[in-house]
Design an enzyme around this catalytic site. Structure first.
Site, PDB file in Angstrom:
ATOM      1  N   THR A   1      19.687 -40.435  76.924  1.00 26.75           N
ATOM      2  CA  THR A   1      20.703 -40.924  77.849  1.00 26.75           C
ATOM      3  C   THR A   1      20.180 -42.045  78.746  1.00 26.75           C
ATOM      4  O   THR A   1      20.905 -42.981  79.059  1.00 26.75           O
ATOM      5  CB  THR A   1      21.240 -39.759  78.712  1.00 26.75           C
TER       6      THR A   1
ATOM      7  N   LYS B   1      20.824 -34.125  83.707  1.00 26.08           N
ATOM      8  CA  LYS B   1      20.203 -35.385  83.300  1.00 26.08           C
ATOM      9  C   LYS B   1      21.105 -36.572  83.601  1.00 26.08           C
ATOM     10  O   LYS B   1      20.657 -37.701  83.727  1.00 26.08           O
ATOM     11  CB  LYS B   1      19.790 -35.369  81.832  1.00 26.08           C
TER      12      LYS B   1
END
Length: 154
Positions: A74, A17
């Site tokens: 994130t 990610k």
């Protein structure tokens, strides 16, 4: 065996990610708002899932908090080093300067993602755009076109 496999799936999503969060920072760094960022993160979630599955990850783990949940956090957090890195790249800062004060996991992980994408025959345009900007194969202006899904002449 089962807990080891789950941990590996969690680690896979957690690592992969990071380059996508750099891409989210690139979108923010271009001055686009939450709607555009949400569209990019939706595309990023598809690429994350594709790559994780191709690497042997369990789709159920990737679709949960360890994959998509972590990606969302994130990508949308201004506290994310990866997200801030993308913003700084779009301002023309060099990777070497960005990493002087902090570790940005998405930089090295972008290389790994591209190696596996190539091995698995996956296109993954967002991963490739982030990787290309990190390695100065494209300019921030070209990255805008790539991230927004528009074709450009190469």
């Amino acid at each position: 065996h089962r807990s080891t496999l789950k941990t590996n799936n969690t680690q896979l999503g957690g690592a992969l990610k990071n380059p996508l969060a750099v891409g989210a920072g690139m979108v923010s760094g271009m001055g686009f708002g939450t709607n555009t960022l949400s569209a990019m993160v939706t595309r990023a979630s598809h690429e994350l899932r594709q790559l994780c599955i191709a690497m042997g990850g369990n789709p159920r783990t990737i679709d949960g908090l360890a994959g998509m949940g972590d990606l969302m956090l994130t990508c949308f957090s201004e506290q994310s080093r990866n997200q801030r890195c993308g913003q700084r790249l779009m301002k023309g800062e060099r990777v070497e300067d960005i990493q002087k004060n902090c570790t940005v996991e998405g930089i090295a992980t972008a290389d790994v993602a591209i190696v596996y994408a190539d091995m698995c025959g996956l296109e993954l345009p967002l991963f490739r755009c982030v990787h290309s900007l990190i390695h100065k194969k494209i300019t921030p202006e070209e990255a805008v076109l790539d991230l927004m899904g528009r074709s450009r002449n190469r």
